[in-house]
Design a protein around this motif. Structure first.
Motif, mmCIF file in Angstrom:
data_model
loop_
_atom_site.group_PDB
_atom_site.id
_atom_site.type_symbol
_atom_site.label_atom_id
_atom_site.label_comp_id
_atom_site.label_asym_id
_atom_site.label_seq_id
_atom_site.Cartn_x
_atom_site.Cartn_y
_atom_site.Cartn_z
ATOM 1 N N ILE A 1 18.994 41.496 61.795
ATOM 2 C CA ILE A 1 19.786 42.321 60.863
ATOM 3 C C ILE A 1 20.829 41.445 60.160
ATOM 4 O O ILE A 1 20.993 41.495 58.933
ATOM 5 N N LEU A 2 21.549 40.644 60.953
ATOM 6 C CA LEU A 2 22.616 39.821 60.371
ATOM 7 C C LEU A 2 22.038 38.780 59.427
ATOM 8 O O LEU A 2 22.582 38.539 58.353
ATOM 9 N N TYR A 3 20.936 38.179 59.841
ATOM 10 C CA TYR A 3 20.323 37.192 58.957
ATOM 11 C C TYR A 3 19.899 37.856 57.649
ATOM 12 O O TYR A 3 20.178 37.343 56.553
ATOM 13 N N ALA A 4 19.237 39.002 57.734
ATOM 14 C CA ALA A 4 18.757 39.686 56.522
ATOM 15 C C ALA A 4 19.926 40.022 55.595
ATOM 16 O O ALA A 4 19.817 39.909 54.376
ATOM 17 N N LEU A 5 21.039 40.412 56.177
ATOM 18 C CA LEU A 5 22.182 40.827 55.352
ATOM 19 C C LEU A 5 23.169 39.681 55.110
ATOM 20 O O LEU A 5 24.275 39.905 54.614
ATOM 21 N N SER A 6 22.781 38.450 55.445
ATOM 22 C CA SER A 6 23.642 37.301 55.131
ATOM 23 C C SER A 6 23.316 36.764 53.733
ATOM 24 O O SER A 6 23.834 35.733 53.326
ATOM 25 N N ASP A 7 22.475 37.461 53.002
ATOM 26 C CA ASP A 7 22.141 37.075 51.624
ATOM 27 C C ASP A 7 22.640 38.175 50.690
ATOM 28 O O ASP A 7 22.183 39.326 50.784
ATOM 29 N N PRO A 8 23.586 37.844 49.811
ATOM 30 C CA PRO A 8 24.172 38.878 48.945
ATOM 31 C C PRO A 8 23.140 39.615 48.086
ATOM 32 O O PRO A 8 23.321 40.805 47.810
ATOM 33 N N GLU A 9 22.061 38.949 47.704
ATOM 34 C CA GLU A 9 21.027 39.656 46.928
ATOM 35 C C GLU A 9 20.352 40.726 47.775
ATOM 36 O O GLU A 9 20.111 41.834 47.315
ATOM 37 N N ARG A 10 20.041 40.358 49.021
ATOM 38 C CA ARG A 10 19.404 41.367 49.888
ATOM 39 C C ARG A 10 20.350 42.524 50.173
ATOM 40 O O ARG A 10 19.920 43.671 50.266
ATOM 41 N N VAL A 11 21.634 42.205 50.335
ATOM 42 C CA VAL A 11 22.607 43.280 50.558
ATOM 43 C C VAL A 11 22.632 44.215 49.354
ATOM 44 O O VAL A 11 22.683 45.432 49.497
ATOM 45 N N ALA A 12 22.578 43.617 48.149
ATOM 46 C CA ALA A 12 22.614 44.442 46.936
ATOM 47 C C ALA A 12 21.392 45.361 46.878
ATOM 48 O O ALA A 12 21.504 46.539 46.528
ATOM 49 N N ILE A 13 20.231 44.818 47.232
ATOM 50 C CA ILE A 13 19.008 45.640 47.249
ATOM 51 C C ILE A 13 19.134 46.754 48.286
ATOM 52 O O ILE A 13 18.866 47.919 48.028
ATOM 53 N N TYR A 14 19.582 46.366 49.471
ATOM 54 C CA TYR A 14 19.721 47.342 50.548
ATOM 55 C C TYR A 14 20.716 48.434 50.162
ATOM 56 O O TYR A 14 20.477 49.626 50.380
ATOM 57 N N GLU B 1 13.390 49.913 69.213
ATOM 58 C CA GLU B 1 13.903 49.192 70.381
ATOM 59 C C GLU B 1 13.667 47.681 70.297
ATOM 60 O O GLU B 1 14.231 46.921 71.087
ATOM 61 N N ASP B 2 12.847 47.267 69.354
ATOM 62 C CA ASP B 2 12.610 45.828 69.192
ATOM 63 C C ASP B 2 13.482 45.195 68.115
ATOM 64 O O ASP B 2 13.404 43.985 67.882
ATOM 65 N N ILE B 3 14.277 45.996 67.442
ATOM 66 C CA ILE B 3 15.126 45.458 66.374
ATOM 67 C C ILE B 3 16.252 44.630 66.993
ATOM 68 O O ILE B 3 16.896 45.060 67.941
ATOM 69 N N ARG B 4 16.447 43.423 66.459
ATOM 70 C CA ARG B 4 17.425 42.492 67.013
ATOM 71 C C ARG B 4 18.614 42.350 66.075
ATOM 72 O O ARG B 4 18.438 42.216 64.865
ATOM 73 N N PRO B 5 19.822 42.310 66.654
ATOM 74 C CA PRO B 5 21.005 42.120 65.801
ATOM 75 C C PRO B 5 20.895 40.854 64.962
ATOM 76 O O PRO B 5 21.297 40.842 63.799
ATOM 77 N N GLU B 6 20.359 39.772 65.532
ATOM 78 C CA GLU B 6 20.318 38.521 64.767
ATOM 79 C C GLU B 6 19.457 38.650 63.512
ATOM 80 O O GLU B 6 19.753 38.037 62.484
ATOM 81 N N ILE C 1 29.538 43.899 65.368
ATOM 82 C CA ILE C 1 28.525 42.865 65.608
ATOM 83 C C ILE C 1 28.428 42.539 67.101
ATOM 84 O O ILE C 1 27.333 42.483 67.682
ATOM 85 N N LEU C 2 29.583 42.344 67.745
ATOM 86 C CA LEU C 2 29.555 42.021 69.178
ATOM 87 C C LEU C 2 28.973 43.184 69.990
ATOM 88 O O LEU C 2 28.226 42.974 70.944
ATOM 89 N N LEU C 3 29.307 44.404 69.571
ATOM 90 C CA LEU C 3 28.753 45.575 70.267
ATOM 91 C C LEU C 3 27.237 45.642 70.094
ATOM 92 O O LEU C 3 26.525 46.019 71.029
ATOM 93 N N TYR D 1 25.864 35.014 58.634
ATOM 94 C CA TYR D 1 24.981 33.884 58.930
ATOM 95 C C TYR D 1 25.406 33.214 60.241
ATOM 96 O O TYR D 1 24.570 32.947 61.108
ATOM 97 N N ALA D 2 26.701 32.968 60.388
ATOM 98 C CA ALA D 2 27.185 32.295 61.607
ATOM 99 C C ALA D 2 26.825 33.100 62.855
ATOM 100 O O ALA D 2 26.444 32.535 63.881
ATOM 101 N N LEU D 3 26.908 34.415 62.745
ATOM 102 C CA LEU D 3 26.647 35.254 63.921
ATOM 103 C C LEU D 3 25.198 35.743 63.977
ATOM 104 O O LEU D 3 24.864 36.610 64.778
ATOM 105 N N SER D 4 24.330 35.175 63.151
ATOM 106 C CA SER D 4 22.904 35.527 63.238
ATOM 107 C C SER D 4 22.181 34.598 64.213
ATOM 108 O O SER D 4 20.963 34.653 64.336
ATOM 109 N N ASP D 5 22.935 33.766 64.908
ATOM 110 C CA ASP D 5 22.358 32.879 65.918
ATOM 111 C C ASP D 5 22.913 33.274 67.280
ATOM 112 O O ASP D 5 24.128 33.197 67.495
ATOM 113 N N PRO D 6 22.043 33.729 68.188
ATOM 114 C CA PRO D 6 22.530 34.217 69.487
ATOM 115 C C PRO D 6 23.345 33.182 70.268
ATOM 116 O O PRO D 6 24.258 33.558 71.008
#
Lengths: 114, 114
Positions: free
Chosen positions: B17-30, B10-15, A100-102, A19-24
């Motif tokens: 991805i990180l936001y989506a996986l900052s929720d343990p339920e979503r991580v469990a589903i994934y 090419e439009d996928i953003r790290p932020e 994440i940084l990469l 969550y902390a690193l989901s903000d650019p």
């Protein structure tokens, strides 16, 4: 003055890190701290590339980074000294911060990994 | 019926991805999807453990996973078929997904490495 909260290493949660690193903006701050050998102060970090982060946002960003376990902050007089907890975090979650940084470094306009 | 939105690789953003996986339920589903789809770099985790996710939350979780670029969803009759985009994501952001899943695997009560 209230003591600053830092989670113990074993209490750091992946969801808080992500969550902390989901903000650019927070990633930019973190990446700059990671790149600077001696950490940095808030004032030194107010400008990141051509992105200017308002002071009011900055202290909240540092709080989120600190409370997630990403950085260690110490009051030194009227300034705050911040450094990353990169080495201990890498023991707990191997490869996570680097990956994440990469990932951000792939995106044009994002800070580069030093 | 509206077509499902999937970002181009090419439009996928790290932020996102990180936001989506900052929720343990979503991580469990994934993680369960990653385990179900067989081999590859994302198949480290397969079990959901004892966690039960309410149906009402599920469709929103799938939407966040899909729109961040983590999964590919296809309507098949009245069902939705979901699979991870792990292989292409690993080319774009090397090691990212694996490091995230491994980090969650360190936490008791989270999906275990299979």
């Amino acid at each position: 003055m209230r003591p600053l909260f830092h989670p113990a290493l074993e209490d750091i949660r992946p969801e808080a890190i992500l969550y902390a690193l989901s903000d650019p903006e927070r990633v930019a701050i973190y990446a700059q701290l990671a790149g600077a050998s001696g950490g940095g102060t808030c004032s030194a970090l107010a400008q990141l590339g051509d992105r200017v982060i308002p002071k009011s946002s900055l202290s909240n960003h540092f709080k989120v980074l600190r409370e997630s376990g990403l950085i260690l902050s110490e009051r030194q007089g009227i300034e705050m000294h911040n450094q990353t907890r990169c080495a201990e975090l890498d023991e707990r979650f191997p490869g996570l911060i680097k990956a994440i940084l990469l990932a951000y470094a792939q995106i044009p306009g994002q800070p580069k990994v030093g």
